[in-house]
Design an enzyme around this catalytic site. Structure first.
Site, PDB file in Angstrom:
ATOM      1  N   ASP A 120      36.717  47.664  44.376  1.00 52.22           N
ATOM      2  CA  ASP A 120      36.158  47.296  45.850  1.00 52.22           C
ATOM      3  C   ASP A 120      36.762  48.300  46.767  1.00 52.22           C
ATOM      4  O   ASP A 120      38.053  48.688  46.341  1.00 52.22           O
ATOM      5  CB  ASP A 120      36.074  46.099  46.309  1.00 52.22           C
ATOM      6  CG  ASP A 120      37.046  45.206  45.796  1.00 52.22           C
ATOM      7  OD1 ASP A 120      38.282  45.539  45.519  1.00 52.22           O
ATOM      8  OD2 ASP A 120      36.969  43.923  45.942  1.00 52.22           O
TER       9      ASP A 120
ATOM     10  N   HIS B 133      35.124  33.923  45.039  1.00 52.72           N
ATOM     11  CA  HIS B 133      34.409  35.403  45.114  1.00 52.72           C
ATOM     12  C   HIS B 133      35.302  36.150  44.043  1.00 52.72           C
ATOM     13  O   HIS B 133      36.543  35.974  43.576  1.00 52.72           O
ATOM     14  CB  HIS B 133      34.575  36.155  46.564  1.00 52.72           C
ATOM     15  CG  HIS B 133      36.010  36.686  46.845  1.00 52.72           C
ATOM     16  ND1 HIS B 133      36.094  36.241  48.229  1.00 52.72           N
ATOM     17  CD2 HIS B 133      37.135  37.219  46.191  1.00 52.72           C
ATOM     18  CE1 HIS B 133      37.430  36.691  48.332  1.00 52.72           C
ATOM     19  NE2 HIS B 133      37.965  37.330  47.254  1.00 52.72           N
TER      20      HIS B 133
ATOM     21  N   GLU C 259      30.848  37.647  47.695  1.00 52.89           N
ATOM     22  CA  GLU C 259      31.138  36.348  48.452  1.00 52.89           C
ATOM     23  C   GLU C 259      30.021  35.358  48.028  1.00 52.89           C
ATOM     24  O   GLU C 259      29.113  35.728  47.275  1.00 52.89           O
ATOM     25  CB  GLU C 259      30.918  36.616  50.027  1.00 52.89           C
ATOM     26  CG  GLU C 259      32.108  37.749  50.462  1.00 52.89           C
ATOM     27  CD  GLU C 259      33.517  37.040  50.722  1.00 52.89           C
ATOM     28  OE1 GLU C 259      33.722  35.972  49.866  1.00 52.89           O
ATOM     29  OE2 GLU C 259      34.260  37.362  51.448  1.00 52.89           O
TER      30      GLU C 259
HETATM   31  C1  F6R Z   1      40.476  42.745  45.313  1.00 53.17           C
HETATM   32  C2  F6R Z   1      39.467  41.943  44.732  1.00 53.17           C
HETATM   33  C3  F6R Z   1      39.644  40.370  45.369  1.00 53.17           C
HETATM   34  C4  F6R Z   1      40.914  39.645  45.280  1.00 53.17           C
HETATM   35  C5  F6R Z   1      40.656  38.299  45.602  1.00 53.17           C
HETATM   36  C6  F6R Z   1      42.112  37.491  45.434  1.00 53.17           C
HETATM   37  O1  F6R Z   1      40.278  43.983  44.523  1.00 53.17           O
HETATM   38  O2  F6R Z   1      38.444  42.256  44.200  1.00 53.17           O
HETATM   39  O3  F6R Z   1      38.461  39.787  44.791  1.00 53.17           O
HETATM   40  O4  F6R Z   1      40.987  39.666  43.666  1.00 53.17           O
HETATM   41  O5  F6R Z   1      40.438  38.366  47.224  1.00 53.17           O
HETATM   42  O6  F6R Z   1      43.312  38.394  46.185  1.00 53.17           O
HETATM   43  P1  F6R Z   1      44.762  37.976  46.152  1.00 53.17           P
HETATM   44  O7  F6R Z   1      44.988  38.421  44.788  1.00 53.17           O
HETATM   45  O8  F6R Z   1      45.290  38.642  47.187  1.00 53.17           O
HETATM   46  O9  F6R Z   1      44.703  36.520  46.343  1.00 53.17           O
END
Ligand code: F6R
Length: 266
Positions: free
Chosen positions: A67, A138, A143
């Protein structure tokens, strides 16, 4: 789903880095699906350690990130392009033209999403997709409520995700409201999936993902449909799993089988 519970976050980082390295050692022209956020940083560091030891090269790899925010210039410190450059691509022998992120062209968003899907297809599909998970369940920026059949498209971020990600920005007002994200169907087409979750704040999302019913309300539950999905957890993230003992027992048997298999081949 293979559920692996390790003691600490550092164990998850090490194991994930080793799995990524092993993929590339076995198939040097692998197509990797990569994630950003705080979770995979330790895995990337382990992968870089293995690279610096001369045990792996990324020269022939192709990568596709999950993303990218809409509205941030690529050189913005919080853009995912910048993140990948800082944490991985810029520190090893990746071929820059082979490292892809969704490139939100505000004027032609639909076309840029279709083009991203087409590029993944042209590369032969993703061999190993790395994922983190949001506190709301997610994956990528799919979402809650995202169609389980979704493909790369623009999604509005929930207030929860914007609040969670505000720690990377000066204030929540600076967190973009939109992102381009691979869809759930895009992710499920990867040959193998590796989801990492660490820390107490992921425990309820992990429980719902592994033990809850498949539902668009918890997008990560779609991984239950994937035949080769592994989820690596530290103990705090695994805390709410009802079948924790069973996963540990299965993992013990699995490791034993792998060891015997290794012995049989030497
Ligand atoms: C990032 C992504 C998101 C994160 C998720 C968790 O490329 O796809 O789905 O993996 O928001 O984020 P962290 O690792 O910062 O807790």
């Amino acid at each position: 789903m293979r559920v692996v519970i390790l003691d600490e976050k550092s164990d998850v980082d090490r194991r994930a880095g080793q799995i990524l390295a092993q993929q590339i050692q076995t198939v040097p022209d692998s197509v990797l699906g990569l994630a950003t956020g705080s979770t995979p940083v330790g895995a990337y560091n382990e992968l870089l350690r293995i690279y610096e030891a001369g045990e792996v090269s990324f020269r022939d790899c192709t990568t596709f990130n999950l993303d990218e925010y809409v509205g941030l210039p690529p050189d913005h410190v919080q853009s995912y392009r910048h993140f990948m450059q800082e944490h991985l691509f810029g520190k090893a022998d990746f071929e820059p033209t082979q490292c892809h992120l969704p490139c939100p062209n505000i004027a032609q968003l639909d076309e840029s999403c279709e083009e991203y899907e087409a590029r993944i297809d042209e590369a032969g599909g993703i061999d190993l997709q790395l994922l983190g998970i949001g506190t709301d369940g997610h994956i990528a920026f799919n979402e809650p409520g995202s169609s389980l059949a979704s493909r790369t498209r623009v999604k509005a971020l929930t207030q929860q995700t914007r609040t969670d990600n505000a720690r990377f920005f000066e204030s929540i007002d600076e967190v973009p409201k939109l992102a381009v994200t691979m869809g759930i169907a895009t992710i499920l087409e990867a040959e193998k999936i590796l989801l990492l979750a660490t820390g107490e704040n992921k425990a309820s999302a992990v429980r719902d993902t592994v033990e809850g019913p498949i539902s668009a309300s918890v997008p990560a539950t779609a991984l239950q449909l994937h035949p080769k999905a592994t989820i690596l957890l530290d103990k705090p993230a695994a805390r709410l799993l009802a079948r924790k003992d069973y996963y540990e027992q299965v993992e013990f048997i699995q490791r034993e089988l792998e060891q015997n298999d290794a012995l049989n081949h030497h």
